[in-house]
Design a protein around this motif. Structure first.
Motif, PDB file in Angstrom:
ATOM      1  N   THR A  87      46.971 -58.105   8.885  1.00 21.39           N
ATOM      2  CA  THR A  87      45.505 -58.198   8.929  1.00 21.39           C
ATOM      3  C   THR A  87      44.925 -58.412   7.540  1.00 21.39           C
ATOM      4  N   HIS A  88      45.584 -57.845   6.511  1.00 26.91           N
ATOM      5  CA  HIS A  88      45.206 -58.102   5.120  1.00 26.91           C
ATOM      6  C   HIS A  88      46.304 -57.567   4.219  1.00 26.91           C
ATOM      7  N   ASP A  89      46.349 -58.100   3.013  1.00 22.02           N
ATOM      8  CA  ASP A  89      47.461 -57.845   2.091  1.00 22.02           C
ATOM      9  C   ASP A  89      47.145 -56.662   1.184  1.00 22.02           C
ATOM     10  N   GLU A 133      44.719 -68.293   3.311  1.00 19.27           N
ATOM     11  CA  GLU A 133      45.732 -68.917   2.466  1.00 19.27           C
ATOM     12  C   GLU A 133      46.187 -67.992   1.343  1.00 19.27           C
ATOM     13  N   LYS A 134      45.286 -67.225   0.786  1.00 17.06           N
ATOM     14  CA  LYS A 134      45.667 -66.324  -0.308  1.00 17.06           C
ATOM     15  C   LYS A 134      46.753 -65.354   0.133  1.00 17.06           C
ATOM     16  N   ILE A 162      52.842 -63.963   0.785  1.00 12.87           N
ATOM     17  CA  ILE A 162      54.017 -63.746   1.629  1.00 12.87           C
ATOM     18  C   ILE A 162      55.075 -64.815   1.372  1.00 12.87           C
ATOM     19  N   ARG A 163      54.637 -66.045   1.236  1.00 15.15           N
ATOM     20  CA  ARG A 163      55.590 -67.124   0.934  1.00 15.15           C
ATOM     21  C   ARG A 163      56.275 -66.907  -0.410  1.00 15.15           C
ATOM     22  N   SER A 164      55.574 -66.295  -1.347  1.00 14.03           N
ATOM     23  CA  SER A 164      56.106 -66.136  -2.703  1.00 14.03           C
ATOM     24  C   SER A 164      57.326 -65.230  -2.751  1.00 14.03           C
ATOM     25  N   HIS A 174      51.982 -68.721   8.875  1.00 13.18           N
ATOM     26  CA  HIS A 174      50.863 -69.514   9.379  1.00 13.18           C
ATOM     27  C   HIS A 174      49.553 -68.763   9.148  1.00 13.18           C
ATOM     28  N   ILE A 175      48.508 -69.517   8.929  1.00  9.75           N
ATOM     29  CA  ILE A 175      47.181 -68.939   8.725  1.00  9.75           C
ATOM     30  C   ILE A 175      46.460 -68.890  10.060  1.00  9.75           C
TER      31      ILE A 175
END
Length: 257
Positions: A66-68, A92-93, A98-100, A107-108
């Motif tokens: 839900t949020h980082d 995207e942020k 997460i991709r990093s 997916h967004i």
């Protein structure tokens, strides 16, 4: 539908044949310092043990963040969840974060999303009052909730880290959920301002959704929690709310046909 409270905002949701993991925070009890800028920051986090094994927790089809924030997504989760797991984030942020760390199927969430017949709807919320967000916007940041819909299931609304606000009221009116999950420990920053729901907020949700079951999550697991399960249950009893508001222990499950 099957709902299982893991710990804090971490949930297992079995819905229309898919297993979802929400906001995985998997650190051992006391592994992390208290959150700076919040009350009781001398207490280490998490303040409760996990009620089940990590391998069981991450045995899912989809993860939704839900949020980082560090009590919703941590290094243990990053290391324990398979890197090809289907992952949804609010924007995207968060996706880039997460991709990093090696996840490759991120997916967004658009306003409306579809996965094997399940509709996922991203919803807004407020991680504190306007005054709190004015001073702490960079720390508290953006938050989201999620609505699950399927023809063979009850509609589920997970409100996320939000106080009672117009956005939550609008979500309840628009989606008319059968089950509402609200983060309810009344976490507070220094100065005493709430950044998620407390007892009165739960009461507002209860009134605004007169046909829904309300589940109080995010209880007794972070240093800045100011309402215990016992206190919330006493409040529910005094206000004759116990038939429609559930306060699960960590590890407790409910099924909804």
């Amino acid at each position: 539908m099957k709902f299982r409270q893991i710990r804090n905002a971490t949930l297992h949701i079995e819905y229309a044949g898919k297993k979802f993991l929400i906001d995985p925070w998997l650190a051992e009890k006391g592994a992390l310092p208290g959150f700076g800028g919040t009350v009781n920051d001398h207490i280490r986090n998490p303040t409760a043990e996990l009620p089940m094994s990590i391998s069981e927790i991450v045995d899912v089809d989809v993860v939704i963040l839900t949020h980082d924030h560090p009590d919703h997504w941590d290094n243990v989760a990053k290391e324990s969840i398979p890197k090809d797991m289907l992952f949804f984030t609010q924007h995207e942020k968060d996706a880039q974060s997460i991709r990093s760390v090696g996840f490759n199927n991120v997916h967004i969430l658009n306003e409306t999303n579809y996965i094997d017949g399940i509709t996922l709807i991203k919803t807004p919320g407020l991680h504190g009052s306007d005054n709190v967000l004015k001073d702490m916007k960079e720390i508290l940041g953006d938050v989201s909730g999620i609505v699950f819909k399927h023809p063979d299931e009850k509609t589920l609304y997970i409100a996320g880290d939000t106080i009672w606000c117009q956005a939550v009221e609008d979500n309840l009116k628009k989606y008319n959920p059968d089950i509402v999950v609200v983060n309810s420990c009344d976490a507070k920053v220094i100065g005493g301002a709430s950044i998620i729901m407390g007892k009165q907020d739960v009461y507002e949700v209860y009134k605004a959704a007169p046909n829904a079951i309300v589940i109080a999550s995010h209880m007794e697991s972070v240093n800045h929690a100011t309402v215990s399960r016992k206190e919330l249950r006493e409040f529910l009893g005094k206000n004759h709310m116990t038939q429609r508001v559930l306060v699960p222990e960590d590890g407790e499950s409910y099924s909804f046909a």
